[in-house]
Design an enzyme around this catalytic site. Structure first.
Site, short mmCIF file in Angstrom:
data_model
loop_
_atom_site.label_atom_id
_atom_site.label_comp_id
_atom_site.label_asym_id
_atom_site.label_seq_id
_atom_site.Cartn_x
_atom_site.Cartn_y
_atom_site.Cartn_z
N CYS A 1 -6.61 -7.80 -4.04
CA CYS A 1 -6.19 -6.74 -4.97
C CYS A 1 -7.45 -5.97 -5.36
O CYS A 1 -8.32 -6.51 -6.05
CB CYS A 1 -5.53 -7.35 -6.21
N HIS B 1 -0.77 -3.63 4.88
CA HIS B 1 -0.42 -2.26 4.46
C HIS B 1 0.17 -1.47 5.63
O HIS B 1 -0.32 -1.57 6.77
CB HIS B 1 -1.67 -1.52 3.97
N GLU C 1 4.16 -1.13 -3.89
CA GLU C 1 3.49 -2.41 -3.62
C GLU C 1 4.47 -3.54 -3.38
O GLU C 1 5.46 -3.70 -4.12
CB GLU C 1 2.60 -2.78 -4.82
N CYS D 1 -3.38 1.67 -6.23
CA CYS D 1 -3.52 0.44 -5.44
C CYS D 1 -4.84 0.54 -4.69
O CYS D 1 -5.01 1.42 -3.83
CB CYS D 1 -2.35 0.30 -4.48
N GLY E 1 -4.57 -0.40 -1.07
CA GLY E 1 -3.78 0.67 -0.44
C GLY E 1 -4.64 1.89 -0.17
O GLY E 1 -4.51 2.55 0.87
N1 LIG Z 1 0.91 -5.98 -4.13
C1 LIG Z 1 -0.24 -6.34 -3.34
C2 LIG Z 1 -1.33 -7.01 -4.12
C3 LIG Z 1 -1.95 -6.13 -5.19
C4 LIG Z 1 -2.71 -4.90 -4.65
C5 LIG Z 1 -3.39 -4.15 -5.74
N2 LIG Z 1 -2.64 -3.56 -6.76
C6 LIG Z 1 -4.65 -3.38 -5.33
O1 LIG Z 1 -5.20 -2.66 -6.20
O2 LIG Z 1 -5.13 -3.57 -4.22
C7 LIG Z 1 0.21 -7.28 -2.19
O3 LIG Z 1 1.28 -7.90 -2.29
O4 LIG Z 1 -0.52 -7.40 -1.21
#
Ligand SMILES: N[C@@H](CCC[C@H](N)C(=O)O)C(=O)O
Length: 277
Positions: A75, A161, A210, A219, A222
């Protein structure tokens, strides 16, 4: 017991941060979902847990849980908040902090101005890295979603991703296509779905649906995935400013096996105590 926590955010991607170096607790999946609830709990996109390292060469172990209780590998916005948290709590005085995550070790550098730069590691495009079901490694893969043929770049930043290029991010069908991409059967571990508008070779606008949390205001992984995929496709050049609904990040990447460097803010909101049932 009463669990002490800190509420933080990175560009509106919000976190409950818990120090399990000085406290003892175990959080079950259903407790995480209840705490994540914005009406009946505290409310957050991710829960971040700070633990002592298992590897003596690292400073901490950093664990990440989505709002649905699933534990994830990485994250980016959380990593910046993590770095700020361990310094604010005086768990370390270091400016360069090395942490263990489920996706591998990360190096975090706290800058003079309070912003944090994170060495996010190199992106991996091979389908098996996510995993993604595909016969070969391509810059873009065709994906059938709800009867539409989309083209997505697939990238692992430790976590998976899919990046879809759109003309206008404000009107992108994030609420409709996001959940369908997230749970598409060709992504057996689900996926984070990014919607990227290229503004210029050095600027994109991005919204991310997400995995396990829904659309967030930002993100970090992301943003790295979108930049890596955009550079690989010849659409972008490093450095890239990524404009997300909650604010902007700077992403640098020299290509190939070089790590992506993400720089942005980390904010503390409040501290509290919550009973754990
Ligand atoms: N939802 C993501 C994990 C969290 C990612 C985050 N908010 C970021 O800033 O990178 C997953 O399930 O991989």
């Amino acid at each position: 017991m009463l669990l002490h926590f800190t509420k933080m955010h990175g560009l509106g991607n919000d976190f409950m941060v818990v120090d399990l170096v000085t406290q003892r607790a175990r959080l079950r999946d259903e407790q995480i979902r209840q705490l994540a609830d914005r009406h009946f709990g505290i409310g957050f996109d991710q829960l971040l847990i700070v633990e002592p390292p298992r590897d003596p060469d690292l400073d901490f172990r950093y664990r990440i849980f989505n709002a649905d209780g699933s534990e994830v590998e990485n994250c980016g916005n959380g990593a910046r908040c993590f770095a700020r948290f361990v310094r604010d709590q005086r768990l370390t005085h270091k400016h360069e902090i090395r942490v263990e995550t489920a996706g591998g070790p990360l190096t975090l550098v706290v800058q003079e101005d309070g912003r944090v730069s994170v060495d996010m590691g190199a992106p991996r495009f091979a389908p098996e890295a996510l995993p993604f079901e595909a016969a070969q490694d391509l810059p873009r893969h065709a994906l059938e979603v709800e009867g539409e043929r989309l083209e997505v770049g697939v990238v692992s930043m430790g976590n998976p991703h899919a990046v879809l290029r759109v003309d206008d991010v404000d009107n992108a069908p994030v609420a409709r296509l996001g959940p369908a991409i997230e749970s598409h059967p060709r992504f057996p571990k689900r996926v984070n779905a990014g919607f990227m508008q290229v503004v210029s070779p050095h600027e994109i606008r991005l919204r991310v649906y997400e995995r396990g949390s829904g659309e967030t205001l930002a993100c970090g992984t992301g943003a790295c995935a979108a930049v890596a995929s955009g550079i690989r496709q010849g659409l972008l050049e490093s450095p890239v400013t990524v404009r997300l609904p909650g604010g902007s990040l700077t992403i640098e990447w020299a290509g190939n096996d070089a790590p992506l460097i993400m720089t942005g803010p980390a904010e503390r909101v409040f501290e509290g105590r919550v009973p754990l049932n």
